[in-house]
Scaffold this active site. Structure first.
Site, PDB file in Angstrom:
ATOM      1  N   GLU A  33      -1.898   3.951 -65.996  1.00 54.22           N
ATOM      2  CA  GLU A  33      -3.198   3.708 -65.338  1.00 54.22           C
ATOM      3  C   GLU A  33      -3.188   2.713 -64.315  1.00 54.22           C
ATOM      4  O   GLU A  33      -2.137   1.808 -64.629  1.00 54.22           O
ATOM      5  CB  GLU A  33      -4.398   3.385 -66.203  1.00 54.22           C
ATOM      6  CG  GLU A  33      -4.508   4.727 -67.399  1.00 54.22           C
ATOM      7  CD  GLU A  33      -5.867   4.603 -67.846  1.00 54.22           C
ATOM      8  OE1 GLU A  33      -6.913   5.355 -67.868  1.00 54.22           O
ATOM      9  OE2 GLU A  33      -6.146   3.683 -68.947  1.00 54.22           O
ATOM     10  N   ASP A  84     -12.522  -1.513 -65.720  1.00 51.97           N
ATOM     11  CA  ASP A  84     -11.588  -2.013 -65.001  1.00 51.97           C
ATOM     12  C   ASP A  84     -12.206  -2.738 -63.553  1.00 51.97           C
ATOM     13  O   ASP A  84     -13.144  -2.224 -63.058  1.00 51.97           O
ATOM     14  CB  ASP A  84     -10.748  -0.806 -64.262  1.00 51.97           C
ATOM     15  CG  ASP A  84     -10.458   0.174 -65.322  1.00 51.97           C
ATOM     16  OD1 ASP A  84     -10.280   0.040 -66.584  1.00 51.97           O
ATOM     17  OD2 ASP A  84      -9.682   1.450 -65.120  1.00 51.97           O
TER      18      ASP A  84
END
Length: 521
Positions: A253, A75
């Site tokens: 998320e 990420d």
């Protein structure tokens, strides 16, 4: 320069296949987190990345997308623009090429294209690994760390001896432009006994004069909103959740709440449960009053990207009205197996987000940022493919195609190389859909059984008699957009050499080509 070749071929009918939705509970290692701490009492010291093993020219190494010299990334984190510099922090394993030992890597750029890898910014401590989060510039010194401090907000994942992995929120600050961070002495600032609260995205909400944090609830699904006046003490504001059609159970998320004009857009990454298999990015359009986000009454999910490989995308803070996003170019279904060494994973090209209306509904648009022109050569002369045609490009690093395709009949577009490895997409003119095919003929696919995808179908969401497509081709990716940004599709591919041939069959097509220069040379 090779000359273009044209020849007639039979019109190929578009074959639309529906991909099977697969939900693998073990796709994301974060749900089975083990801290992997060698000495849990001692914080790892940030380190300068070792760039000596590579010139960033290995097989499959992207030439126009950021990758660290080596090791695993996922990420993007802490995206912030300050003093003329774009900061890209990201989930990083300083110790290897698989997921683990989560830290914040760091790279900087002045133009969103050329990146310099910096010292690892944050590593695990006694509260656990450093999961995803965000950065803000505290110009008013609300936290007391100094006016203009860069404040990082992140998830501390897993206390010492706690293999279940508590997910609590912590902060750190930098007074030297992100080169060094000091952890706040009273972390965590949001305590939690569960492993389903993570990825804080923070912004300043001027109408209510407070910082607002969005937190994802993981497998419990939904987004929690918190508010603070000092970045240290946080109060719960509200909870957001709506049912997702056909997807009753998945992880939420990496949230991001942004304002575009008079509307608000909530970005959420989900895994598993993307548009086809594995990971995906969805969004909600609505309003935010400083406490509660209320989504428009529509059938969700709405997808930001209809490919397999755009996940965990968030936007930069500090860019004014521009909403610039970058995503992780991979998918949890096969991320640990992609054949990349000594690095593993890249980031998408930065994209600018906007809103438009189509058929009376608001759509989030996504186009590559205008800064891509900084690495582009001149456009070629326009080539006209009357019904059918083929051309070979003088491409070595990467390139962009602009295709203007008639919508009076179905069309098949094939990118290929001399070994007949190919990435194919079809346009159904009547349905106004685009269907991409990443099959075993695209290149190397046998590293994971989930990678070969026979069909990825997406709506074009355009009016008129023609569609204009921008296609960005790198050593191991194809990113495809409508000119208006109503469709984006991001896919990894692993051909033995760059696709440098184009064939079109079906409708009339005009083609332009321009090389994109390597950001590493």
């Amino acid at each position: 320069m090779k000359k273009s070749r044209f020849f007639l071929t039979a019109v190929m009918a578009a074959v639309v296949m529906t991909a099977t939705i697969s939900a693998c509970s073990s796709d994301d290692p974060k749900q089975d987190y083990n801290p992997l701490i060698d000495d849990p009492k001692e914080e790892q010291k940030p380190q300068v990345p070792d760039v000596s093993p590579t010139g960033r020219n290995e097989l499959y190494r992207p030439q126009i997308h950021y990758t660290p010299a080596q090791n695993w990334v996922n990420d993007p984190n802490g995206l912030v623009y300050a003093d003329g510099t774009y900061h890209l922090f990201y989930q990083y394993n300083p110790q290897g090429n698989q997921w683990g030992n989560m830290s914040w890597g760091h790279a900087t750029s002045t133009d969103l294209m050329h990146w310099t890898e910096q010292t690892v910014a944050l590593t695990r401590d006694e509260l656990g690994a450093v999961f995803s989060g965000s950065c803000v510039i505290d110009n008013a010194n609300t936290a007391g760390f100094g006016a203009g401090s860069m404040v990082a907000l992140y998830t501390s994942a897993g206390e010492t001896g706690d293999v279940a992995g508590k997910q609590q929120q912590s902060i750190a600050y930098s007074t030297d432009g992100g080169r060094n961070f000091t952890r706040y002495a009273n972390n965590p600032v949001i305590k939690n006994d569960d492993d389903n609260l993570r990825d804080p995205k923070v912004f300043w909400h001027e109408p209510t004069h407070k910082w607002v944090m969005a937190l994802a609830k993981g497998w419990k699904m939904g987004i929690e909103f918190y508010g603070s006046t000092d970045l240290k003490s946080w109060q719960h504001l509200s909870t957001f959740h709506v049912p997702l059609f056909g997807r009753p159970s998945l992880q939420w998320e990496c949230p991001d709440l942004i304002q575009i004009g008079n509307d608000w857009v909530l970005l959420v990454s989900v895994n598993p449960g993307g548009p086809f298999i594995g990971s995906g990015m969805m969004y909600f359009v609505g309003q935010f009053d400083g406490t509660t986000f209320t989504a428009e009454d529509r059938q969700y999910p709405l997808w930001l990207d209809y490919g397999m490989d755009n996940y965990a995308g968030v936007t930069w803070s500090g860019t004014g009205s521009r909403r610039i996003m970058i995503g992780w170019m991979n998918n949890w279904s096969y991320s640990g197996d992609v054949p990349c060494s000594p690095w593993r994973s890249a980031f998408t090209l930065p994209r600018e987000l906007g809103l438009t209306e189509y058929n009376g509904q608001k759509l989030l648009t996504s186009t590559v940022v205008k800064e891509v022109d900084k690495i582009a050569a001149q456009w070629s002369e326009r080539l006209s493919f009357l019904t059918t045609g083929e051309t070979t490009f003088p491409a070595s690093d990467a390139y962009q195609l602009r295709l203007v395709i008639g919508l009076d009949r179905n069309t098949t577009v094939t990118l290929s190389n001399s070994k007949d490895e190919k990435f194919v997409f079809d346009i159904n003119a009547a349905a106004r859909t685009l269907t991409a095919h990443r099959t075993a003929t695209s290149g190397r696919t046998n590293f994971n059984g989930s990678f070969s995808i026979p069909s990825m179908q997406a709506p074009l969401s355009v009016d008129g008699s023609r569609v204009t497509l921008d296609v960005f081709v790198d050593q191991s990716s194809v990113e495809l957009f409508t000119k208006e940004g109503t469709l984006s599709m991001t896919n990894l591919v692993f051909p033995s050499s760059l696709y440098n041939q184009l064939s079109v069959s079906g409708a009339d097509c005009e083609v332009q080509f321009r090389p994109l220069n390597s950001i590493w040379k």
